[in-house]
Design an enzyme around this catalytic site. Structure first.
Site, PDB file in Angstrom:
ATOM      1  N   ASP A  72       0.808  -1.228   0.000  1.00 50.21           N
ATOM      2  CA  ASP A  72       0.000   0.000   0.000  1.00 50.21           C
ATOM      3  C   ASP A  72       0.838   1.274   0.000  1.00 50.21           C
ATOM      4  OD1 ASP A  72      -2.249  -1.615   0.082  1.00 50.21           O
ATOM      5  OD2 ASP A  72      -2.450  -1.494   2.248  1.00 50.21           O
ATOM      6  N   GLU A  73       2.110   1.163  -0.392  1.00 54.62           N
ATOM      7  CA  GLU A  73       2.990   2.332  -0.362  1.00 54.62           C
ATOM      8  C   GLU A  73       3.485   2.729  -1.750  1.00 54.62           C
ATOM      9  OE1 GLU A  73       4.025   4.302   2.255  1.00 54.62           O
ATOM     10  OE2 GLU A  73       2.561   3.263   3.508  1.00 54.62           O
TER      11      GLU A  73
END
Lengths: 285, 285, 285, 285
Positions: free
Chosen positions: D230-231
Site C-alpha cells: 500500500d505504499e
C-alpha cells in the site's frame, strides 16, 4: 441487515397539522415498529410527504386489515399513498436497443445483491444483446419495431409485462419513443436514462451537441418517462469533467460511466420506495 | 516558485509537420529555456495549439527582437499568437451590480496572492458595493445606466479602461448586457460568470428555472462574453448536488459557492495565459 | 422562508418501540405543528436519533412547560436531548491565528445571511487579522500564548466566552492546541477545520505530507474538537483533484477552497441543530 | 480517431536546456509528425519528463534504427525512456480472488473497445470466478496458494506470464500479497486497487475502519505495487460521499463503484503510456 420482514409506506398530501402523529399512532397501535422515517414539507407547494419503513414482526393484524385502516386514515387527509413489503420484491423489465453498458451494469448489480428486486426479463427492438442477457440467465424478448408495427408490437410488449407482473420498466438506452398509451399504463414506473444533464441537450446525440458547444462538464439524467420526451420528473443526475483533450469518442466513453451510475442509483431508489413525484419535481428520501 | 522572469507564448494554427520542432528550435537558438509546454491537436478541426512557458534569464536578444522573430516564424505557419511576461502582470477591472460574493472572492484571492495580476478598479452601475471595494483599497467607479444613458456611459467606461490600461474585464454578476461595440473592444478578454451550467437555463433567473424543473445538480459557467448572450466560449463549469430539501433560497446559497470557484478558476487560467478560444470551444492548458 | 418562530428538538436514545409516536403525540397535544422530521436508527449500535423542527405559532403552553414535559418524556426513554429556538440565534466565537481565508469566508457568509447565528467576536493569538475583523465590525481579542502563559490565557478566554454567552467556538485555522479543560467546557460545541481528509495526514503540515506521498486528491475535515488531537467526531469532509502539475503552493491554494466550504457546511449544520455526535461518529440530519 | 500507426515515447531526466528542441528535432528529421506532446518540470526535484505521441506514416527509417538513435540521444541526457507502438497492444493479465466487480468492469470495457490492450488471461487463487472469465471467452488459471505452496505457485505464475508475453498485471481485488521477487519482475507494471484513499485505512478491511472512524467520504486508490504494501506510487484516486445512513454494507456497495472507475482510469492511462513514476510520485500526462 436484518432478516425480519419490513413494509415501506410512501404518502403525500396537502399539509395539515397532526399528520406525523396520526400515522405514527396508527402504526404503533398495531405493533409496527418504525425503523426509519423521513418527512418533507415543500414550502412552495404546501405538500407534505413521508416515507415510513417499519418492522412487521409484531404486527397484530393481517396486512390487508392494515391496508384497510391506512386507506381510511389516508382518506381523511386526501393522501396519495402506497405500501410495499420486503418479502415481495419488485419485478423489473429492462428495455434495451444496442448499447450494452447499462444492461450489463444492472445485471451485475443484481448478481451482487445490490438491487432489492428481480430482473424478470429483457425486452429489445434488436436481437444484438441476447447474448448479454443469456450470460446472466435472463429471458430476452425481441420486438422489432417500425412505423407500421409499432402499435401492435407495443401491445404485445404490454401483454408480456402484464403476464410477467412487471412493476418497473427500465429504459436502459432504449432507442425507441414509447407511446403515450404505453406510458400511461406505468405511471411513475418507467425510468429512463438520458445521456445529458437535462434540460441541456435534450433530444438526439447529446454528446455531439455537448462537444460542439464546448462544455466542460457532461452528465446523465435518470427520470420517470412521461408523455413529453425528456421532460419527466428528474430522479438523479451527475456529471464528469471533460476538457479540450476529449474527442466525441471520449465523451461517449466517459459518459457511459456516469450513465450507468446515475441509472443504477435511480433504480435502487425506486426499488427501495424512496421516490415520490410531485408534478415535475421528485422527493427522493 | 522561482524569482526568474518568464514569458508565456500561446499560439494556434492549421496543423502542419514540424511545428513543435520549429518553435522549440527558435527559442533554443536564443537561449530561452522551456519550463513547461503543452501541445494540442484538435482532430475534428485540424487546429494545432500550443502554450510554451520559458525562462528569460539567458535570452540573448531583447524582447522586441524575439517578438519580431516570432512574428516572422508565426507568419510562415499562419499562426495566431500572443506573448506575455511575468514582470508585466495583467490589469483587471471587475464589473459588479449588487451581489458581492464574487467580488469579495476575487479581492480576497488577490490579497492572498493567488492571482497573477492586479485588480486595478471596480466598475458598477450601482453605488451599493463601494464599501466592499474600499475595504480592500480598490477604486470604485459608478456608471449608472438606463436606456437613455447606456451608450454614453459605456463610452465613458471604455475610456476609463483604456486610461487604466485594463487587460481583462471580469463580469462578476454584472446585471447589464454589454453592447456589441463594447465587447468587440475586448475580444477574448471579457470573462462572464453565468449561474447555471450552460446551455441549461440561459437567460434570467436560472436558479428559479432550475427549481421549477426539479434538477438534482445546479452549477455555474465562466465564459468569454461575445455578442450573443450566454453563447460565448466556455472556460470552466462545475456543479453541486441539490435535493428536494433545498428551497430556491438554498439553491442561491449553494450556487454562490460554485459561482465564485468557477469564476476564480477561469480568471486564474486567463491571467496565466492558459486559454485559447477556437470558435465556440476553448483549449485550457 | 417563513417568519414564524420555530423550535428544533434533537434527541437520541437506545431504540425502543413507540418512540416516534410518543414524541409526535406530545407535540401534537400541545399545538406544535411538525415542519420537518428525520429519524435514524443506527443498526450496529441500536441507537435511535431524531431531529424535529416544529412551529411555535399555536403552541398552547409556555416554552418552559414544554421543556418540562419533554424532560419527563425523555427521561422515560433515557433520551439525551436538547432544544433550540429560531428567535434565539446561537452566538459564535471564531478563533484564528494568521490565515485569513476561513475567517473571511465566515464573515462574508454572515453578512450574506447564510448563517443562522451571530458572529459575536474573534479571538486570536496574534494581532495580524484585527483588520479583517474590523472590516466587518466584529470585535477582535488578542490573547498571546506561549508555554508559560497558556493556562492563564485560556482562563481569560473562557471568561470572555462565558461573559459573551458564546454557544459555539469555531477554530478557523487556529494554530494552538486547546487544553482538555478548555475543550471539556464546550462539549460538541467546538468545531475545528483540519486541512486533510482525516485520518490521512493528521498532525502538522498535511499539504506537505500529501505532496510527498503523491496523492491525487487532497481535502479538508471539519470535526468536533475532543481531547485527542484530530480524533474528534467528523462532521463534514470534501476533496479536490490534484495532479503532478500542482506544487505544494498549489495544494495550499486549492486546499483553501475546500477548507472554507467544508468548515462553512459544518458550522451551518451546527447552527441549524442538525448534528448529533454518537461516540466517534456523527448523525448529520 | 485515425487509422494510422502511432508511437508513444515517454522519457524523464534531470532538467537541462534544449531538451524539448533536441527531441523535437530528432523526430522531425526522420519524418515523424508529433500529434500530441506534454512536458513537465518538477520544480522540487528538478526532473524533466515528457510524453510525445507521433505518427509513423512518413517515418523514413525503420523502427529499430529510430530506437537506436533515441538510445544515443537519450544517453547524452541520462534519460530514462521507453517507446511503444499502437500496432502492438499491451497484453494484460488480471489477478482476482473472489470479488467480481472489478473483473467484470475491465472485461466489459475491453469488449466496448475502451482499453488499448488485450486481456490475455485471468489468474486467481480461487476457482470462483472462472464463470465470469468464460462469459467473455478469456482463459482462467487457478493457482491455489497457501504458506507452503506460495513460492512455487508464484514461480508457476511468472512462467505463465512470461510465456504469454504479459506487459501489465492488474490486481483487481487480488487478496494475496505478492512477494518482492514477483514484484521486481514487473517494475511499474503491476497496478493494484486499494479500497480506500491511501494513506488513510491501509491494510485490511478499510471499509470497516472507515465506518468506525465515521468518515464522510470513502474512496479508492490505484497504485503501482512495490515491495512495501500500500505504499507504491499513486496513479489515481477518487471518493464518494457517505453519511450516517450508510451501513458498512452500503460503504462496500458505494465503494465498488469508485474502485472500478479508479482502477479503469489507471489501467487506461498505463495502456496509453501516460504514466511515469518518479519515486513515490507519478506524472500522469
Amino acid at each position: 441487515m436484518s432478516a425480519t420482514t419490513t413494509a415501506t409506506l410512501l404518502l403525500c398530501c396537502p399539509d395539515r397539522k397532526g399528520l406525523v402523529a396520526a400515522m405514527a399512532q396508527l402504526l404503533h397501535d398495531h405493533g409496527a415498529n418504525i425503523l426509519e422515517a423521513q418527512q418533507h414539507l415543500d414550502p412552495e407547494q404546501g405538500i407534505f410527504s413521508q416515507r415510513i419503513q417499519f418492522d412487521l414482526a409484531e404486527l397484530d393484524i393481517p396486512r390487508d386489515q392494515l391496508e384497510a385502516l391506512l386507506g381510511i386514515e389516508c382518506g381523511r387527509y386526501q393522501m396519495r399513498w402506497r405500501i410495499s413489503y420486503s418479502d415481495r420484491p419488485k419485478r423489473v423489465a429492462i428495455f434495451v436497443s444496442k448499447f450494452e453498458h447499462c444492461l450489463y451494469d444492472l445485471l451485475i448489480r443484481h448478481r451482487l445483491g445490490e438491487l432489492r428486486g428481480e430482473i424478470a426479463l429483457v425486452v429489445s427492438n434488436h436481437p444484438d444483446l441476447a447474448g448479454v442477457a443469456s450470460q446472466f440467465g435472463v429471458a430476452y424478448h425481441v420486438f422489432e419495431i417500425d412505423k407500421q408495427t409499432k402499435a401492435a408490437q407495443e401491445q404485445r410488449e404490454l401483454e408480456l409485462l402484464r403476464r410477467e407482473k412487471i412493476d418497473l420498466v427500465v429504459l436502459a438506452r432504449y432507442m425507441q419513443v414509447l407511446s403515450e398509451r404505453f406510458i400511461s399504463e406505468f405511471p411513475e414506473r418507467i425510468i429512463n436514462i438520458h445521456h445529458s444533464t437535462l434540460p441541456a441537450f435534450s433530444g438526439a446525440r447529446p454528446y455531439h451537441q455537448a462537444w460542439e458547444r464546448g462544455v466542460k462538464r457532461i452528465g446523465a439524467t435518470a427520470h420517470y418517462a412521461t408523455s413529453e420526451l425528456d421532460e419527466g420528473p428528474i430522479i438523479e443526475q451527475d456529471v464528469v469533467a471533460v476538457s479540450h483533450r476529449d474527442t466525441i469518442g471520449d465523451l461517449v466513453r466517459k459518459g457511459r460511466d456516469v450513465e450507468r451510475v446515475v441509472l443504477a442509483r435511480a433504480v435502487l431508489a425506486h426499488l427501495e420506495d424512496r421516490i415520490l413525484a410531485l408534478g415535475r419535481r421528485t422527493v427522493v428520501f
